[in-house]
Motif scaffolding. Structure first.
Motif, PDB file in Angstrom:
ATOM      1  N   PHE A 206       0.877  -1.169   0.000  1.00  0.00           N
ATOM      2  CA  PHE A 206       0.000   0.000   0.000  1.00  0.00           C
ATOM      3  C   PHE A 206       0.910   1.214   0.000  1.00  0.00           C
ATOM      4  N   ALA A 207       0.843   2.018  -1.042  1.00  0.00           N
ATOM      5  CA  ALA A 207       1.808   3.102  -1.219  1.00  0.00           C
ATOM      6  C   ALA A 207       1.135   4.462  -1.319  1.00  0.00           C
ATOM      7  N   ARG A 208       1.880   5.470  -0.900  1.00  0.00           N
ATOM      8  CA  ARG A 208       1.494   6.861  -1.108  1.00  0.00           C
ATOM      9  C   ARG A 208       2.670   7.584  -1.752  1.00  0.00           C
ATOM     10  N   LEU A 209       2.376   8.351  -2.812  1.00  0.00           N
ATOM     11  CA  LEU A 209       3.374   9.154  -3.503  1.00  0.00           C
ATOM     12  C   LEU A 209       3.020  10.624  -3.315  1.00  0.00           C
ATOM     13  N   LYS A 210       4.035  11.473  -3.185  1.00  0.00           N
ATOM     14  CA  LYS A 210       3.774  12.893  -2.945  1.00  0.00           C
ATOM     15  C   LYS A 210       4.709  13.760  -3.762  1.00  0.00           C
ATOM     16  N   THR A 211       4.114  14.745  -4.452  1.00  0.00           N
ATOM     17  CA  THR A 211       4.882  15.762  -5.164  1.00  0.00           C
ATOM     18  C   THR A 211       4.634  17.095  -4.474  1.00  0.00           C
ATOM     19  N   PHE A 212       5.690  17.720  -4.009  1.00  0.00           N
ATOM     20  CA  PHE A 212       5.555  18.981  -3.276  1.00  0.00           C
ATOM     21  C   PHE A 212       5.772  20.179  -4.205  1.00  0.00           C
ATOM     22  N   ASP A 213       5.175  21.307  -3.862  1.00  0.00           N
ATOM     23  CA  ASP A 213       5.379  22.539  -4.621  1.00  0.00           C
ATOM     24  C   ASP A 213       6.847  22.961  -4.505  1.00  0.00           C
ATOM     25  N   LYS A 214       7.455  23.247  -5.655  1.00  0.00           N
ATOM     26  CA  LYS A 214       8.883  23.584  -5.649  1.00  0.00           C
ATOM     27  C   LYS A 214       9.213  24.881  -6.367  1.00  0.00           C
ATOM     28  N   ALA A 215       8.278  25.379  -7.171  1.00  0.00           N
ATOM     29  CA  ALA A 215       8.521  26.609  -7.920  1.00  0.00           C
ATOM     30  C   ALA A 215       7.174  27.202  -8.323  1.00  0.00           C
ATOM     31  N   GLU A 216       7.186  28.447  -8.774  1.00  0.00           N
ATOM     32  CA  GLU A 216       5.942  29.091  -9.194  1.00  0.00           C
ATOM     33  C   GLU A 216       5.321  28.301 -10.339  1.00  0.00           C
ATOM     34  N   LEU A 334       3.060  -1.535  -8.979  1.00  0.00           N
ATOM     35  CA  LEU A 334       1.888  -1.637  -8.119  1.00  0.00           C
ATOM     36  C   LEU A 334       1.801  -0.477  -7.141  1.00  0.00           C
ATOM     37  N   ALA A 335       2.953   0.078  -6.756  1.00  0.00           N
ATOM     38  CA  ALA A 335       2.944   1.234  -5.858  1.00  0.00           C
ATOM     39  C   ALA A 335       2.210   2.406  -6.508  1.00  0.00           C
ATOM     40  N   THR A 336       2.461   2.615  -7.799  1.00  0.00           N
ATOM     41  CA  THR A 336       1.778   3.700  -8.512  1.00  0.00           C
ATOM     42  C   THR A 336       0.275   3.440  -8.583  1.00  0.00           C
ATOM     43  N   VAL A 337      -0.104   2.202  -8.878  1.00  0.00           N
ATOM     44  CA  VAL A 337      -1.528   1.851  -8.953  1.00  0.00           C
ATOM     45  C   VAL A 337      -2.169   1.978  -7.575  1.00  0.00           C
ATOM     46  N   GLU A 339      -1.356   4.009  -5.193  1.00  0.00           N
ATOM     47  CA  GLU A 339      -1.587   5.434  -4.940  1.00  0.00           C
ATOM     48  C   GLU A 339      -2.838   5.920  -5.657  1.00  0.00           C
ATOM     49  N   GLN A 340      -3.000   5.509  -6.903  1.00  0.00           N
ATOM     50  CA  GLN A 340      -4.149   5.959  -7.699  1.00  0.00           C
ATOM     51  C   GLN A 340      -5.467   5.415  -7.150  1.00  0.00           C
ATOM     52  N   GLN A 341      -5.448   4.149  -6.718  1.00  0.00           N
ATOM     53  CA  GLN A 341      -6.674   3.494  -6.257  1.00  0.00           C
ATOM     54  C   GLN A 341      -6.880   3.588  -4.759  1.00  0.00           C
ATOM     55  N   ARG A 342      -5.856   4.074  -4.054  1.00  0.00           N
ATOM     56  CA  ARG A 342      -5.918   4.210  -2.588  1.00  0.00           C
ATOM     57  C   ARG A 342      -6.281   2.883  -1.916  1.00  0.00           C
ATOM     58  N   LYS A 343      -5.612   1.813  -2.357  1.00  0.00           N
ATOM     59  CA  LYS A 343      -5.875   0.525  -1.715  1.00  0.00           C
ATOM     60  C   LYS A 343      -4.652  -0.372  -1.780  1.00  0.00           C
ATOM     61  N   GLU A 344      -4.638  -1.377  -0.905  1.00  0.00           N
ATOM     62  CA  GLU A 344      -3.548  -2.346  -0.867  1.00  0.00           C
ATOM     63  C   GLU A 344      -3.691  -3.319  -2.034  1.00  0.00           C
TER      64      GLU A 344
END
Length: 348
Positions: A206-216, A334-337, A339-344
């Protein structure tokens, strides 16, 4: 063994240096689409033959094995071509850009009977090898919990360069430039660190991916900064143990650090690998009662390069193989999937 270096940028210099230092290995050719880069590389490493394409090198044919240091997206086609030409292949990580392509490579490699290995470089860490040995010996008992992390700080520190102005870093933050973020860049390393060191295989993720704000507008020039910066995974291992695996480029104060903690019913092992050295600590026997950890000195181990050369010499496969890398790629996909489906999701 006569070695061909396929692709002369990036990690190619490391491959050339390590293979050239092995007795019985000769660098006989280099391949690159950029003639100037190829000429400079061959001159630096005393390589006598240069080719503009793998096809041209295969037509020449005077080599036994290929070090595939091409961009990730080209690993699939080039490794298969080399294998079908009867050449052993040592491929940079990741094996392919997705598990489907990776398993196609596995199929060709295993049917060929040729040596196939992937350069998961942290297998060269002697402390990781020793930790695995201790775990598999049963010294810590049945494994119950695993923690593993890969921490980098190049989005915070300019020690490696300035990601805001240098293309070598900016492309790693942009999906349209071929990046799958920290997951795609170093995910395979920390998954291998965790599964190899613990001696266990991952069964659910079960994975979570995060992209943070880095520039305008999250954009710098042509680079859209949309690739993931951090990930966390909660995993189940095949023996029932739980695990937490994570990685980030925002880990302030950590240049390039991998950690592994494996806890069993009778003891534990902890590995820390940094740019400036590695440590192995163990808590075993009577020390479990007092929570006392002791550092263990570990002698060096053969590198992936040395073990590949030995495998070609003896005809006996060594790890990490294409199949192992493909199994890791499956978890990354599967980690990407997840994250998209929010499930294990199960890996098998």
């Amino acid at each position: 063994m006569r070695m061909l270096i396929l692709g002369t940028g990036g990690m190619a210099a490391q491959h050339a240096k390590h293979f050239a230092a092995i007795e019985g290995v000769t660098l006989v050719g280099g391949v690159d689409v950029d003639p100037n880069r190829l000429e400079k590389f061959n001159t630096t490493h005393n390589i006598p033959n240069g080719f503009a394409s793998l096809d041209a090198a295969i037509a020449w044919g005077e080599f036994d094995a290929v070090a595939n240091v091409t961009p990730d997206s080209i690993h699939h086609a080039t490794s298969i071509a080399a294998l079908k030409a009867g050449k052993h292949v040592f491929c940079e990580k990741p094996l392919a850009t997705d598990a489907t392509k990776a398993f196609e490579m596995v199929d060709v490699a295993e049917k060929s009977g040729l040596i196939n290995m992937v350069n998961l470089t942290y297998r060269n860490v002697a402390q990781l090898q020793k930790a695995r040995e201790i775990v598999l010996s049963g010294a810590i008992g049945a494994v119950k919990h695993v923690e593993s992390s890969y921490l980098q700080s190049w989005l915070v520190s300019k020690a490696w360069g300035d990601w805001r102005t240098e293309s070598q870093w900016l492309w790693r933050l942009s999906r349209k430039h071929g990046s799958n973020g920290v997951l795609g860049d170093i995910g395979v390393h920390i998954l291998d660190f965790a599964s190899y060191g613990s001696g266990l295989e991952i069964e659910h993720v079960f994975a979570r991916l995060k992209t943070f704000d880095k520039a305008e507008g999250n954009k710098i020039g042509e680079y859209e900064l949309d690739a993931n910066d951090s990930f966390t995974m909660a995993v189940d291992f095949d023996n029932g143990a739980l695990g937490v695996i994570h990685a980030s480029r925002w880990a302030t104060g950590h240049m390039n650090e991998l950690r592994l903690r494996v806890y069993g019913e009778k003891g534990g092992v902890e590995v820390q690998h940094r740019h400036d050295g590695s440590r192995l600590r163990v808590c075993l026997g009577d020390n479990v009662e007092s929570g006392t950890w002791e550092e263990m000195e570990v002698p060096p181990v053969p590198t992936n390069y040395q073990r590949f050369a030995e495998a070609v010499k003896t005809g006996k496969m060594q790890e990490p193989s294409f199949r192992h890398a493909a199994e890791l790629q499956k978890v990354l996909d599967l980690a990407t999937v997840s994250e998209q489906q929010r499930k294990e999701l199960p890996t098998h």
